[in-house]
Scaffold this motif. Structure first.
Motif, PDB file in Angstrom:
ATOM      1  N   SER A   5      10.029   3.254  -3.484  1.00  0.00           N
ATOM      2  CA  SER A   5      10.823   2.437  -2.560  1.00  0.00           C
ATOM      3  C   SER A   5      10.157   2.307  -1.191  1.00  0.00           C
ATOM      4  N   MET A   6       9.060   3.066  -0.968  1.00  0.00           N
ATOM      5  CA  MET A   6       8.320   2.989   0.296  1.00  0.00           C
ATOM      6  C   MET A   6       7.105   2.079   0.106  1.00  0.00           C
ATOM      7  N   PRO A   7       7.137   0.877   0.659  1.00  0.00           N
ATOM      8  CA  PRO A   7       6.053  -0.092   0.425  1.00  0.00           C
ATOM      9  C   PRO A   7       4.667   0.455   0.736  1.00  0.00           C
ATOM     10  N   GLU A   8       4.520   1.188   1.847  1.00  0.00           N
ATOM     11  CA  GLU A   8       3.207   1.697   2.238  1.00  0.00           C
ATOM     12  C   GLU A   8       2.674   2.731   1.247  1.00  0.00           C
TER      13      GLU A   8
ATOM     14  N   GLU B 119      -0.412   1.954  -2.048  1.00  0.00           N
ATOM     15  CA  GLU B 119      -1.612   2.784  -2.109  1.00  0.00           C
ATOM     16  C   GLU B 119      -1.705   3.571  -3.412  1.00  0.00           C
ATOM     17  N   TYR B 120      -0.565   3.944  -3.980  1.00  0.00           N
ATOM     18  CA  TYR B 120      -0.572   4.768  -5.187  1.00  0.00           C
ATOM     19  C   TYR B 120       0.128   4.065  -6.350  1.00  0.00           C
TER      20      TYR B 120
END
Length: 269
Positions: free
Chosen positions: A42-45, A49-50
């Motif tokens: 839910s965390m775009p950043e 990346e992962y």
């Protein structure tokens, strides 16, 4: 026998051994990790990346959960004995934990047919902790509470109806008293109903409150009634709980597998 070996592995009971505990704790760990992965997604950043690792872990966890579900389907005639294999299958599928297990894997397969994101249903698998931590003292306590609720269901239903009636009356009164003065805060009876819930449960919200004298008086009465209404179900359950504790036994329901003779616990299923 393969079926009995799978039964001993997936079903916790008096036959519990190291392999059984290892299986349960492995599933529990996977549940927690899958929920953590869902939070990270839910965390775009973080997800950007992962993406590869998170998506890969999601597929891996679903495969494990699906295999586990199929194993439980296979031994359903041992965990949920019935007159026929099909009835045992249905008893497991529509049991509490059977539905939870099904909901845990459906969110992965449903989007292939329907465009909808149901991954949040995986959180329901947290209740599987009850299977892993099903020590006797916890199991007895949970069943004791469940028995009390069933015995007091009529009284609890009356209390619930009384609460609803008070909320409904309060909503009508506050709408007609405060609606003209505060059209934004009390625009309709439905919004007033939400205010009444917050007031009756003594939660309250500082941004919505009556400004008229009569409205403040009614609001005070509702808040006072809320203390008693909320305490009623608690008192009923507490009284029933104490009565059960005083009895020498909880009349625990146990059964044994007709094939291997191991005890099967039907509580909450």
């Amino acid at each position: 026998m393969i079926k009995e070996s799978i039964f001993r592995l997936v079903e916790k009971g008096s036959h519990g051994r190291k392999h059984n505990l290892l299986f349960d704790y492995s599933i529990m760990t996977l549940i927690v990790l899958s929920l953590i992965a869902m939070i990270l997604e839910s965390m775009p950043e973080v997800y950007s990346e992962y993406t590869f690792f998170l998506d890969g872990f999601n597929v891996f966890s679903i495969i494990i959960f699906t295999v586990e579900y199929c194993m439980r389907l296979y031994v359903s005639d041992l965990t949920h004995p019935s007159k026929s294999r099909l009835k045992s299958l249905f008893r497991f599928v529509f049991s509490t934990y059977g539905l939870i297990d099904l909901f845990a894997i459906l969110p992965f397969f449903l989007p292939m047919l329907i465009k909808i994101d149901l991954r949040f249903l995986r959180a329901l698998r947290l209740t599987r902790f009850l299977r892993v931590l099903k020590l006797n003292r916890y199991n007895d306590s949970l069943n004791l509470i469940w028995m009390v609720i069933k015995e007091k269901k009529s009284e609890l239903a009356v209390t619930g109806f009384l609460s609803f009636l008070i909320l409904l009356i309060a909503s009508f009164i506050m709408y007609y008293i405060e609606g003209d003065k505060q059209p934004e805060a009390f625009p309709n009876i439905l919004e007033s109903f939400w205010w009444a819930i917050a007031t009756l449960t003594t939660v309250g919200y500082g941004d919505v409150y009556p400004v008229t004298g009569l409205g403040k008086f009614i609001s005070g009465l509702i808040a006072i009634l809320g203390i008693g209404i909320v305490a009623l179900p608690t008192g009923l359950i507490s009284a029933g709980f104490m009565n059960k504790i005083e009895k020498p036994s909880l009349n625990k329901v146990e059964d044994k597998c007709p094939h291997c003779g191991h005890e099967i616990d039907y509580h909450m299923n």
